[in-house]
Design a protein around this motif. Structure first.
Motif, PDB file in Angstrom:
ATOM      1  N   ILE A 191     -26.708  44.169  31.204  1.00 18.19           N
ATOM      2  CA  ILE A 191     -26.259  44.090  29.803  1.00 18.19           C
ATOM      3  C   ILE A 191     -27.108  45.017  28.928  1.00 18.19           C
ATOM      4  O   ILE A 191     -26.589  45.751  28.081  1.00 18.19           O
ATOM      5  CB  ILE A 191     -26.288  42.627  29.308  1.00 18.19           C
ATOM      6  CG1 ILE A 191     -25.246  41.805  30.072  1.00 18.19           C
ATOM      7  CG2 ILE A 191     -26.025  42.549  27.800  1.00 18.19           C
ATOM      8  CD1 ILE A 191     -25.271  40.310  29.789  1.00 18.19           C
ATOM      9  N   ALA A 192     -28.423  45.041  29.173  1.00 19.14           N
ATOM     10  CA  ALA A 192     -29.291  45.938  28.391  1.00 19.14           C
ATOM     11  C   ALA A 192     -28.907  47.396  28.651  1.00 19.14           C
ATOM     12  O   ALA A 192     -28.847  48.210  27.729  1.00 19.14           O
ATOM     13  CB  ALA A 192     -30.751  45.688  28.749  1.00 19.14           C
ATOM     14  N   GLY A 193     -28.623  47.721  29.907  1.00 20.84           N
ATOM     15  CA  GLY A 193     -28.247  49.091  30.265  1.00 20.84           C
ATOM     16  C   GLY A 193     -26.959  49.521  29.584  1.00 20.84           C
ATOM     17  O   GLY A 193     -26.801  50.686  29.207  1.00 20.84           O
ATOM     18  N   LEU A 194     -26.042  48.586  29.410  1.00 21.74           N
ATOM     19  CA  LEU A 194     -24.774  48.905  28.739  1.00 21.74           C
ATOM     20  C   LEU A 194     -24.974  49.024  27.224  1.00 21.74           C
ATOM     21  O   LEU A 194     -24.384  49.886  26.578  1.00 21.74           O
ATOM     22  CB  LEU A 194     -23.720  47.842  29.071  1.00 21.74           C
ATOM     23  CG  LEU A 194     -23.305  47.786  30.551  1.00 21.74           C
ATOM     24  CD1 LEU A 194     -22.408  46.582  30.804  1.00 21.74           C
ATOM     25  CD2 LEU A 194     -22.597  49.073  30.975  1.00 21.74           C
ATOM     26  N   LEU A 195     -25.818  48.159  26.664  1.00 24.96           N
ATOM     27  CA  LEU A 195     -26.126  48.271  25.226  1.00 24.96           C
ATOM     28  C   LEU A 195     -26.759  49.631  24.933  1.00 24.96           C
ATOM     29  O   LEU A 195     -26.448  50.266  23.926  1.00 24.96           O
ATOM     30  CB  LEU A 195     -27.085  47.154  24.805  1.00 24.96           C
ATOM     31  CG  LEU A 195     -26.488  45.760  24.633  1.00 24.96           C
ATOM     32  CD1 LEU A 195     -27.595  44.710  24.554  1.00 24.96           C
ATOM     33  CD2 LEU A 195     -25.607  45.683  23.384  1.00 24.96           C
ATOM     34  N   ALA A 196     -27.628  50.074  25.833  1.00 25.77           N
ATOM     35  CA  ALA A 196     -28.305  51.367  25.622  1.00 25.77           C
ATOM     36  C   ALA A 196     -27.291  52.501  25.562  1.00 25.77           C
ATOM     37  O   ALA A 196     -27.526  53.525  24.922  1.00 25.77           O
ATOM     38  CB  ALA A 196     -29.306  51.618  26.746  1.00 25.77           C
ATOM     39  N   GLN A 197     -26.145  52.304  26.234  1.00 25.75           N
ATOM     40  CA  GLN A 197     -25.126  53.354  26.250  1.00 25.75           C
ATOM     41  C   GLN A 197     -24.191  53.270  25.044  1.00 25.75           C
ATOM     42  O   GLN A 197     -23.177  53.950  24.979  1.00 25.75           O
ATOM     43  CB  GLN A 197     -24.336  53.269  27.559  1.00 25.75           C
ATOM     44  CG  GLN A 197     -25.203  53.639  28.757  1.00 25.75           C
ATOM     45  CD  GLN A 197     -24.562  53.292  30.079  1.00 25.75           C
ATOM     46  OE1 GLN A 197     -23.609  53.936  30.494  1.00 25.75           O
ATOM     47  NE2 GLN A 197     -25.081  52.278  30.744  1.00 25.75           N
ATOM     48  N   GLY A 198     -24.513  52.394  24.107  1.00 32.22           N
ATOM     49  CA  GLY A 198     -23.779  52.375  22.847  1.00 32.22           C
ATOM     50  C   GLY A 198     -22.706  51.306  22.754  1.00 32.22           C
ATOM     51  O   GLY A 198     -22.013  51.226  21.736  1.00 32.22           O
ATOM     52  N   LEU A 199     -22.546  50.476  23.780  1.00 29.53           N
ATOM     53  CA  LEU A 199     -21.580  49.380  23.658  1.00 29.53           C
ATOM     54  C   LEU A 199     -22.121  48.357  22.658  1.00 29.53           C
ATOM     55  O   LEU A 199     -23.338  48.193  22.534  1.00 29.53           O
ATOM     56  CB  LEU A 199     -21.339  48.711  25.012  1.00 29.53           C
ATOM     57  CG  LEU A 199     -20.279  49.364  25.897  1.00 29.53           C
ATOM     58  CD1 LEU A 199     -20.756  50.697  26.425  1.00 29.53           C
ATOM     59  CD2 LEU A 199     -19.914  48.459  27.060  1.00 29.53           C
ATOM     60  N   ASP A 200     -21.214  47.656  21.971  1.00 28.46           N
ATOM     61  CA  ASP A 200     -21.716  46.605  21.087  1.00 28.46           C
ATOM     62  C   ASP A 200     -22.000  45.358  21.920  1.00 28.46           C
ATOM     63  O   ASP A 200     -21.754  45.338  23.138  1.00 28.46           O
ATOM     64  CB  ASP A 200     -20.750  46.361  19.913  1.00 28.46           C
ATOM     65  CG  ASP A 200     -19.426  45.715  20.331  1.00 28.46           C
ATOM     66  OD1 ASP A 200     -19.382  45.017  21.356  1.00 28.46           O
ATOM     67  OD2 ASP A 200     -18.430  45.900  19.599  1.00 28.46           O
ATOM     68  N   ALA A 201     -22.527  44.334  21.272  1.00 27.98           N
ATOM     69  CA  ALA A 201     -23.021  43.170  22.013  1.00 27.98           C
ATOM     70  C   ALA A 201     -21.921  42.511  22.847  1.00 27.98           C
ATOM     71  O   ALA A 201     -22.129  42.175  24.028  1.00 27.98           O
ATOM     72  CB  ALA A 201     -23.613  42.156  21.042  1.00 27.98           C
ATOM     73  N   ALA A 227     -34.577  43.274  37.008  1.00 25.47           N
ATOM     74  CA  ALA A 227     -33.903  43.566  35.732  1.00 25.47           C
ATOM     75  C   ALA A 227     -33.985  45.059  35.421  1.00 25.47           C
ATOM     76  O   ALA A 227     -33.010  45.666  34.968  1.00 25.47           O
ATOM     77  CB  ALA A 227     -34.532  42.741  34.616  1.00 25.47           C
ATOM     78  N   ALA A 228     -35.141  45.653  35.674  1.00 24.38           N
ATOM     79  CA  ALA A 228     -35.316  47.082  35.368  1.00 24.38           C
ATOM     80  C   ALA A 228     -34.408  47.945  36.249  1.00 24.38           C
ATOM     81  O   ALA A 228     -33.750  48.879  35.767  1.00 24.38           O
ATOM     82  CB  ALA A 228     -36.775  47.460  35.578  1.00 24.38           C
ATOM     83  N   LYS A 229     -34.354  47.611  37.527  1.00 25.23           N
ATOM     84  CA  LYS A 229     -33.473  48.367  38.435  1.00 25.23           C
ATOM     85  C   LYS A 229     -32.020  48.225  38.004  1.00 25.23           C
ATOM     86  O   LYS A 229     -31.239  49.174  38.051  1.00 25.23           O
ATOM     87  CB  LYS A 229     -33.596  47.802  39.855  1.00 25.23           C
ATOM     88  CG  LYS A 229     -34.704  48.388  40.683  1.00 25.23           C
ATOM     89  CD  LYS A 229     -34.644  47.723  42.045  1.00 25.23           C
ATOM     90  CE  LYS A 229     -35.126  48.609  43.132  1.00 25.23           C
ATOM     91  NZ  LYS A 229     -35.095  47.963  44.450  1.00 25.23           N
ATOM     92  N   ALA A 230     -31.660  47.014  37.578  1.00 26.55           N
ATOM     93  CA  ALA A 230     -30.271  46.770  37.176  1.00 26.55           C
ATOM     94  C   ALA A 230     -29.903  47.588  35.950  1.00 26.55           C
ATOM     95  O   ALA A 230     -28.780  48.090  35.838  1.00 26.55           O
ATOM     96  CB  ALA A 230     -30.063  45.278  36.904  1.00 26.55           C
ATOM     97  N   ALA A 231     -30.851  47.745  35.017  1.00 24.24           N
ATOM     98  CA  ALA A 231     -30.568  48.550  33.820  1.00 24.24           C
ATOM     99  C   ALA A 231     -30.238  49.980  34.246  1.00 24.24           C
ATOM    100  O   ALA A 231     -29.283  50.590  33.755  1.00 24.24           O
ATOM    101  CB  ALA A 231     -31.764  48.525  32.882  1.00 24.24           C
ATOM    102  N   LEU A 232     -31.018  50.506  35.178  1.00 23.89           N
ATOM    103  CA  LEU A 232     -30.762  51.871  35.661  1.00 23.89           C
ATOM    104  C   LEU A 232     -29.415  51.936  36.379  1.00 23.89           C
ATOM    105  O   LEU A 232     -28.636  52.865  36.186  1.00 23.89           O
ATOM    106  CB  LEU A 232     -31.892  52.320  36.591  1.00 23.89           C
ATOM    107  CG  LEU A 232     -33.228  52.612  35.877  1.00 23.89           C
ATOM    108  CD1 LEU A 232     -34.376  52.677  36.870  1.00 23.89           C
ATOM    109  CD2 LEU A 232     -33.132  53.911  35.084  1.00 23.89           C
ATOM    110  N   ARG A 233     -29.136  50.928  37.206  1.00 25.78           N
ATOM    111  CA  ARG A 233     -27.847  50.911  37.930  1.00 25.78           C
ATOM    112  C   ARG A 233     -26.656  50.766  36.968  1.00 25.78           C
ATOM    113  O   ARG A 233     -25.555  51.186  37.282  1.00 25.78           O
ATOM    114  CB  ARG A 233     -27.815  49.760  38.924  1.00 25.78           C
ATOM    115  CG  ARG A 233     -28.679  49.978  40.132  1.00 25.78           C
ATOM    116  CD  ARG A 233     -27.892  50.679  41.217  1.00 25.78           C
ATOM    117  NE  ARG A 233     -28.606  50.611  42.466  1.00 25.78           N
ATOM    118  CZ  ARG A 233     -28.878  51.667  43.227  1.00 25.78           C
ATOM    119  NH1 ARG A 233     -28.476  52.873  42.860  1.00 25.78           N
ATOM    120  NH2 ARG A 233     -29.517  51.528  44.360  1.00 25.78           N
TER     121      ARG A 233
END
Ligand SMILES: NC(=O)C1=CN([C@@H]2O[C@H](COP(=O)(O)OP(=O)(O)OC[C@H]3O[C@@H](n4cnc5c(N)ncnc54)[C@H](O)[C@@H]3O)[C@@H](O)[C@H]2O)[C@@H](O)CC1
Ligand SMILES: Nc1ncnc2c1ncn2[C@@H]1O[C@H](COP(=O)(O)OP(=O)(O)O)[C@@H](O)[C@H]1O
Length: 390
Positions: free
Chosen positions: A343-353, A151-157
């Motif tokens: 999904i967490a990585g995209l939320l961190a970039q400011g996308l909404d849920a 999961a952590a690697k995927a957030a970075l990717r």
């Protein structure tokens, strides 16, 4: 002239229940003929709303859906009975009459762009890691540290600027350096490698300087788990992604009575977890995936990602999206953990849920397709291949 194919135009969207009488005999005869069948609008015997397949049901080579794609053609087992699906204009207006809402939207690149989620994930030329947000992951336990790592690697990717993985302290030594790009935040565990309710305070403290929290992959079950998750649910003022064991803890803790969260909340159950959350059986969930997902998201005010072939994203406001990317090679351990990180990585970039969930399932599926194409046999695919293909 020899008969080379059949057209099925027996039953349509208005039918209820299994085909009976002469319809049933004709469907059985058509299937037994071995001839390719083209179904008009939908295969006779298929439930147009849910994708449930009655006995008997036409097994079509091609289905020509008239005017609009019927929801039941997007969901299994209906999708298999339909064969290749095309939509054809037959003079019916292309817009729905006022007051009529579509059952769902297929997640094409155009639909994602319309939603405000750029499938190209373009970066600002002057962007820096601070521009793209910081994910905090609370995951992993002694037998399942791999889930947290994936999961952590995927957030970075997925393109977040930074990721921190909060993990039971006993897991730390073997993981040091496993992913050099990742920060590790060991949480006191008394040497057990398991989580405990007091650890929630530490996670919330870490979250103060981060943008999104994802909880669940490989978390395990532990005494005081309900108090732990409730503390995160109520205390996390940032977007929250809940997956895997954290969903099972929700289900076991009567979360329906918990207060509504103000910040974005994304739940990502597979059908087994969805069954635990709803009290339905897995088969009941699968029989009406669209309806179950839509109802749950609206009832609980969350964005719901119901995984499995043709993943569904349901928004709290009633919108439903169907993902058509993906590959059966993705049916392997850890692919869901990977989706959580994306999904967490995209939320961190400011996308909404809804944007993050929709783009996340789309990209995850595309990466799965690419990973499958790169293997001699897609059955050999590992989640790591999907990460590499992102
Ligand atoms: N490398 C690792 O450390 C891994 C750890 N994992 C962790 O293992 C824990 C348990 O999760 P599991 O999901 O394995 O166990 P579960 O018992 O929650 O779910 C598995 C069951 O759910 C049902 N199910 C799932 N997908 C379905 C579908 N598409 N259609 C119909 N039924 C479906 C099936 O009955 C299946 O046997 C989680 O914490 C998870 O994060 C797994 O993600 C696998 C990899
Ligand atoms: N046949 C399939 N076609 C498309 N996607 C699939 C298929 N099988 C599984 N997937 C995807 O793989 C992921 C599996 O998630 P999950 O069951 O939570 O796995 P795990 O718990 O091992 O991480 C989901 O995103 C699901 O949609």
């Amino acid at each position: 002239m020899p008969v080379t194919g059949l057209v099925d135009a027996l039953l349509g969207t208005g039918t209820t229940g299994a085909p009976r009488g002469v319809y049933a005999s004709l469907i059985r005869e058509a299937n037994a003929s071995g001839l390719p069948i083209v179904a008009a609008d939908l295969p006779s015997g298929l439930d147009a709303d849910t994708g449930a397949v009655h006995d008997p049901c036409i097994r079509a080579r091609v289905t020509v859906s008239l005017a609009f794609l019927k929801a039941g053609l997007t969901q299994y087992p209906g999708a298999r009975a339909a064969g290749d699906v095309v939509v054809r204009y037959i003079g019916i207006p292309r817009t729905l009459p006022p007051g009529m809402k579509p059952a769902g939207t297929v997640l094409t690149e155009a639909a994602l762009s319309e939603l405000g989620a750029d499938p190209g994930r373009r970066r600002e030329p002057d962007g820096h890691k601070g521009t793209y947000g910081h994910v905090l992951l609370a995951a992993g336990s002694l037998p399942m540290s791999g889930a947290g790592l994936l999961a952590a690697k995927a957030a970075l990717r997925a393109g977040c600027g930074l990721a921190t993985w909060a993990l039971p302290a006993a897991l730390l030594p073997p993981l040091l350096g496993a992913v050099p790009e990742l920060m590790l935040a060991p949480v006191a565990d008394g040497g057990s490698g398991a989580w405990n309710p007091a650890a929630a305070n530490e996670v919330l403290r870490l979250l103060e300087a981060r943008d999104v929290l994802a909880v669940g992959p490989g978390l395990g079950r532990f005494p005081g788990e309900g108090a732990y998750l409730r503390a995160l649910w109520e205390g996390a003022a940032r977007p929250l992604v809940v997956d895997a064991d954290a969903l099972n803890i929700l289900a076991a803790s009567g979360f329906a009575a918990w207060p509504r969260r103000e910040a974005a909340t994304v739940l990502t159950p597979h059908p087994g977890e969805m069954a635990r959350l709803t009290g339905l059986t897995t088969a009941e969930v699968q029989r009406d995936r669209l309806g179950v997902a839509r109802g749950f998201a609206a009832e609980h005010g969350v964005t719901l990602v119901l995984k499995g072939a043709r993943t569904i994203v349901a928004a709290p406001d009633g919108r439903v999206f169907v993902n058509v990317t993906g590959h059966p090679g993705m049916a392997t351990g850890g692919t869901g953990d990977c989706l959580t990180g994306i999904i967490a990585g995209l939320l961190a970039q400011g996308l909404d849920a809804v944007q993050a969930a929709a783009l996340g399932v789309y990209l995850h599926g595309r990466a799965g397709e690419r990973a499958a194409a790169l293997r001699a046999n897609p059955a050999s695919m590992l989640t790591g291949d999907i990460l590499d293909a992102l």
